[in-house]
Design a protein around this motif. Structure first.
Motif, PDB file in Angstrom:
ATOM      1  N   PHE A 608       0.832  -1.206   0.000  1.00  0.00           N
ATOM      2  CA  PHE A 608       0.000   0.000   0.000  1.00  0.00           C
ATOM      3  C   PHE A 608       0.866   1.255   0.000  1.00  0.00           C
ATOM      4  CE2 PHE A 608      -2.304   3.389   2.233  1.00  0.00           C
ATOM      5  CZ  PHE A 608      -3.440   3.482   1.418  1.00  0.00           C
ATOM      6  N   THR A 609       1.940   1.230   0.772  1.00  0.00           N
ATOM      7  CA  THR A 609       2.850   2.384   0.811  1.00  0.00           C
ATOM      8  C   THR A 609       3.480   2.613  -0.563  1.00  0.00           C
ATOM      9  OG1 THR A 609       3.353   2.007   3.149  1.00  0.00           O
ATOM     10  CG2 THR A 609       4.919   3.335   1.901  1.00  0.00           C
ATOM     11  N   THR A 612       0.878   4.047  -2.892  1.00  0.00           N
ATOM     12  CA  THR A 612       0.649   5.470  -2.609  1.00  0.00           C
ATOM     13  C   THR A 612       1.782   6.318  -3.176  1.00  0.00           C
ATOM     14  OG1 THR A 612      -0.475   4.842  -0.554  1.00  0.00           O
ATOM     15  CG2 THR A 612       0.169   7.150  -0.791  1.00  0.00           C
ATOM     16  N   PHE A 615       1.246   6.583  -6.827  1.00  0.00           N
ATOM     17  CA  PHE A 615       0.160   7.546  -7.068  1.00  0.00           C
ATOM     18  C   PHE A 615       0.679   8.978  -6.981  1.00  0.00           C
ATOM     19  CE2 PHE A 615      -2.778  10.423  -4.861  1.00  0.00           C
ATOM     20  CZ  PHE A 615      -3.783  10.537  -5.816  1.00  0.00           C
ATOM     21  N   ALA A 616       1.464   9.274  -5.949  1.00  0.00           N
ATOM     22  CA  ALA A 616       1.990  10.627  -5.765  1.00  0.00           C
ATOM     23  C   ALA A 616       2.904  11.020  -6.923  1.00  0.00           C
ATOM     24  CB  ALA A 616       2.739  10.716  -4.436  1.00  0.00           C
ATOM     25  N   LEU A 644       8.089   8.003   0.089  1.00  0.00           N
ATOM     26  CA  LEU A 644       7.336   6.764   0.287  1.00  0.00           C
ATOM     27  C   LEU A 644       8.046   5.547  -0.294  1.00  0.00           C
ATOM     28  CD1 LEU A 644       3.740   8.108  -0.380  1.00  0.00           C
ATOM     29  CD2 LEU A 644       4.612   7.249   1.802  1.00  0.00           C
ATOM     30  N   ASN A 652       8.242   7.564   5.553  1.00  0.00           N
ATOM     31  CA  ASN A 652       6.887   7.230   5.109  1.00  0.00           C
ATOM     32  C   ASN A 652       5.847   8.159   5.722  1.00  0.00           C
ATOM     33  OD1 ASN A 652       7.339   3.580   4.918  1.00  0.00           O
ATOM     34  ND2 ASN A 652       8.024   5.228   3.598  1.00  0.00           N
ATOM     35  N   TYR A 656       3.307  10.463   3.553  1.00  0.00           N
ATOM     36  CA  TYR A 656       1.845  10.440   3.677  1.00  0.00           C
ATOM     37  C   TYR A 656       1.300  11.831   3.985  1.00  0.00           C
ATOM     38  CZ  TYR A 656       1.188   5.345   3.509  1.00  0.00           C
ATOM     39  OH  TYR A 656       1.102   4.039   3.110  1.00  0.00           O
ATOM     40  N   VAL A 659       1.215  13.938   0.862  1.00  0.00           N
ATOM     41  CA  VAL A 659       0.124  13.524  -0.032  1.00  0.00           C
ATOM     42  C   VAL A 659      -1.197  14.110   0.447  1.00  0.00           C
ATOM     43  CG1 VAL A 659      -1.225  11.561  -0.860  1.00  0.00           C
ATOM     44  CG2 VAL A 659       1.264  11.418  -0.840  1.00  0.00           C
TER      45      VAL A 659
END
Length: 677
Positions: A608-609, A612, A615-616, A644, A652, A656, A659
């Motif tokens: 998941f990290t 993400t 995605f960023a 990330l 991390n 987050y 983001v």
């Protein structure tokens, strides 16, 4: 099946000139082959079919390694000298020197096999005839590489040979005792450590079988089905064009393992659709090339280098597939995010691509193509070796092709007694697939033989340990800097040579540096593999983007930059499984045994990290999400993506937080825009 997407008749059509130019890039990767007819064409086709049949026999029966590898190299050299001309000036004909070289390749193998145990026992003190045939083999391997993939890798191989000869005259720390021609030939030709080493072992036992399997899928119509299925599954939505390219590249590229071929095959069909929905030429070419790049890292076949990873690490190929699962998903996640953002960026919200057919109808008629695709993994999970798995998967593909007349590998007319049986068989898809299976791997076979020269020199001289020590010294013992230097070395070497050669060279000279700093060997090799793949989109060997630009009519170098934009979020992921032990969870712990003891919650968290972070980076590089991103938002998201993909609770947490800030800023700006409207 429908031949093309239902679309507006004003949509662009790929011209024959564009396809011809794209084919030239395939030839640049696979060699510019002769096109021969008459008895020469029949002879070469028969030889290629015999090569495929021999390797299928060797997969099922027992052929000693000392026999299989030389015969494999003999077949490769023989066909290379007859199919690939010495220069384009002599194309589409076989010259007298080609025949001499081809016959010499047979003589080298016969001399080795007839020599038996006495031949291998005298490898430290070869006689004059041994040296003659050994030197001839080295020269012929260099020439076969030059004919199939160009002059750069042969030049690199020659540099390594010179390094072996000139060791005493080199400055510290590169110096070594040096080797005479007899000792070098004895190691390269008379043992299973040089030319007939690991790379040729994999080429003769796995790569050619997977190439034959891919040819069976292609000639049975599976490739066309995968494209049509993707159009049907992803059409009907604004992002359908981009999604179609992503899904089709996975389905089409997985069995082929060839980035350029996947790009051209898909691009010839998808470019008109991409143009219709609003992609400009360079962006469309970048997306097509990025999809083709995914073919090299996608199970169940991946690129040829994946088989060599298994052999280097002494693990099963199933373990390599296992390690590739999450990184592959993250790669395609990055592409899906990019095409979703494209909808907003290029204003595609009102443009919808019609479906070719319903998913149900296509699946109902051609479901067996999926069975062929997954059968390899199924056989491996049943306990079959990779060699036997691909052998039986090929048989499954052959048998299931007869479920429909339009996919049958042998025409139904043969069974109905219409026409001559010999004509049906010789002109059948079966013979075409067997021929394509051998011819399609000649460039890889020559590369693996040439890589054996490089690996042999590294082994003899201890260059790998020397180089790793130098890298660690420059990095000051820092794992992060060592990883960055390693990635740069792999990328630089990849600028000049194909993926397989780039991986092999770097695996023997750079992997020891990472391993010495505590990185597990499987993580180090996968890190190198992923950055070797970048050679497919790195000038001057950026063949996939160049082929895509030929189809779309875009600028080759702008297309390459667009391809990097689409793929770079995913190519920062390998740093996760190198920089911290927790990141190795992305590789599912490397083996099936380790996976059984793994903490699935931890694996999900790391995944998941990473997702993400991708995605960023995707939003940051594209500059769009809900609305056009401001400079501050782009900086926040790109920096967050880097944080990330660097393992650690502090980095991390900061990632987050950035983001969340960027998303909040986007949301507030969207509300202001809505109120103003």
């Amino acid at each position: 099946m429908s031949d093309k997407v239902e679309s507006d008749p004003t949509a662009e059509v790929v011209s024959e000139e564009a396809l011809k130019k794209a084919e030239e890039y395939i030839e640049e990767e696979e060699g510019a082959a002769n096109r021969l007819s008459g008895w020469l064409g029949i002879f070469l086709s028969t030889t290629a079919v015999a090569m495929s049949l021999f390797h299928l026999y060797a997969a099922y029966s027992i052929v000693p390694t000392q026999t299989l590898r030389p015969i494999h190299v003999g077949f490769v050299l023989f066909l290379c000298f007859l199919i690939f001309p010495v220069s384009k000036h002599f194309r589409h004909r076989i010259m007298w020197w080609d025949w001499i070289a081809a016959l010499m390749s047979i003589a080298i193998v016969v001399y080795l096999i007839v020599g038996g145990d006495d031949f291998t026992d005298r490898n430290t003190r070869p006689n004059p005839w041994d040296i003659f045939f050994g030197v001839s083999l080295i020269l012929m391997v260099l020439e076969a590489m030059r004919r199939t993939i160009g002059w750069i890798l042969p030049a690199i191989s020659i540099c390594f040979l010179l390094y072996a000869f000139l060791g005493p005259y080199l400055p510290h720390p590169w110096t070594h005792k040096g080797y005479e021609i007899g000792r070098l030939v004895g190691f390269m030709y008379m043992t299973l450590e040089g030319i007939y080493g690991v790379a040729v072992d994999v080429s003769s036992s796995l790569i050619i079988l997977f190439t034959i399997f891919g040819a069976f899928l292609q000639f049975s119509g599976a490739g066309k089905f995968y494209i049509d299925f993707s159009f049907s599954a992803m059409g009907g939505k604004p992002a359908g064009a981009g999604r179609t390219v992503v899904l089709a590249s996975f389905l089409l590229g997985g069995p082929s393992g060839s980035g350029v071929a996947t790009t051209v095959t898909l691009g010839s069909v998808a470019w008109p659709m991409l143009a219709k929905v609003g992609y400009e030429r360079n962006a469309a070419g970048g997306l097509l090339a990025a999809g083709g790049l995914g073919a090299i890292i996608s199970p169940p076949v991946m690129g040829a280098a994946a088989f060599i990873i298994a052999e280097f690490l002494k693990i099963s190929y199933l373990d390599v597939l296992l390690m590739a699962v999450i990184p592959t998903c993250l790669f395609y996640l990055a592409l899906f995010l990019m095409v979703e953002i494209d909808v907003r960026k290029y204003g595609m919200s009102n443009t919808i691509i019609k479906k070719v057919d319903t998913v149900w109808n296509l699946t109902r008629h051609y479901w067996f193509h999926f069975l062929s695709l997954i059968s390899i993994v199924a056989f491996m999970m049943m306990g079959f070796s990779p060699v036997m798995s691909v052998f039986w998967a090929t048989i499954v593909s052959f048998l299931t092709s007869f479920l429909r007349a339009d996919s049958a590998m042998i025409s139904y007319d043969l069974f109905r007694g219409k026409g001559k049986a010999s004509e049906h068989i010789f002109q059948s898809r079966l013979v075409q697939a067997l021929r394509a299976g051998s011819v399609g791997m000649l460039n890889v076979g020559a590369t693996c033989a040439g890589a054996g020269i490089i690996v042999g020199v590294v082994t003899m001289t201890g260059l790998g340990l020397k180089f790793s020590g130098i890298v660690i010294d420059y990095a000051g013992g820092s794992l992060l800097l060592t990883a960055i230097y390693t990635a740069l070395v792999v990328w630089i070497i990849g600028l000049a040579v194909p993926v397989t050669a780039s991986y092999i060279i770097c695996a023997v000279i750079t992997a020891p540096a990472l391993i010495k700093l505590g990185v597990p060997d499987f993580a180090a090799h996968m890190f190198i593999f992923y950055y070797a793949v970048l050679s497919e989109v790195s000038p001057p060997t950026a063949l996939s983007p160049f082929a895509a630009s030929a189809i779309t009519g875009g600028d080759p170098y702008k297309t390459t930059l667009q391809c990097w934009k689409y793929t770079i979020p995913a190519f920062l992921v390998p740093f996760i499984f190198v920089l911290d032990p927790s990141g190795q969870s992305l590789l599912l712990m490397g083996t099936t045994e380790a996976l059984a003891k793994a903490n699935w919650l931890h694996i999900a968290q790391i995944t998941f990290t990473a997702a993400t972070g991708i995605f960023a980076l995707a939003v940051g590089f594209q500059g769009w999400l809900i609305v056009r991103a401001s400079l501050l938002e782009r900086v926040l998201l790109i920096f967050a993506g880097f944080m990330l993909v660097y393992p650690g609770p502090i980095s991390n947490s900061v990632g987050y937080a950035m983001v969340v800030l960027a998303l909040a800023s986007q949301w507030m700006r969207r509300k202001k825009t809505a109120v103003a409207a």
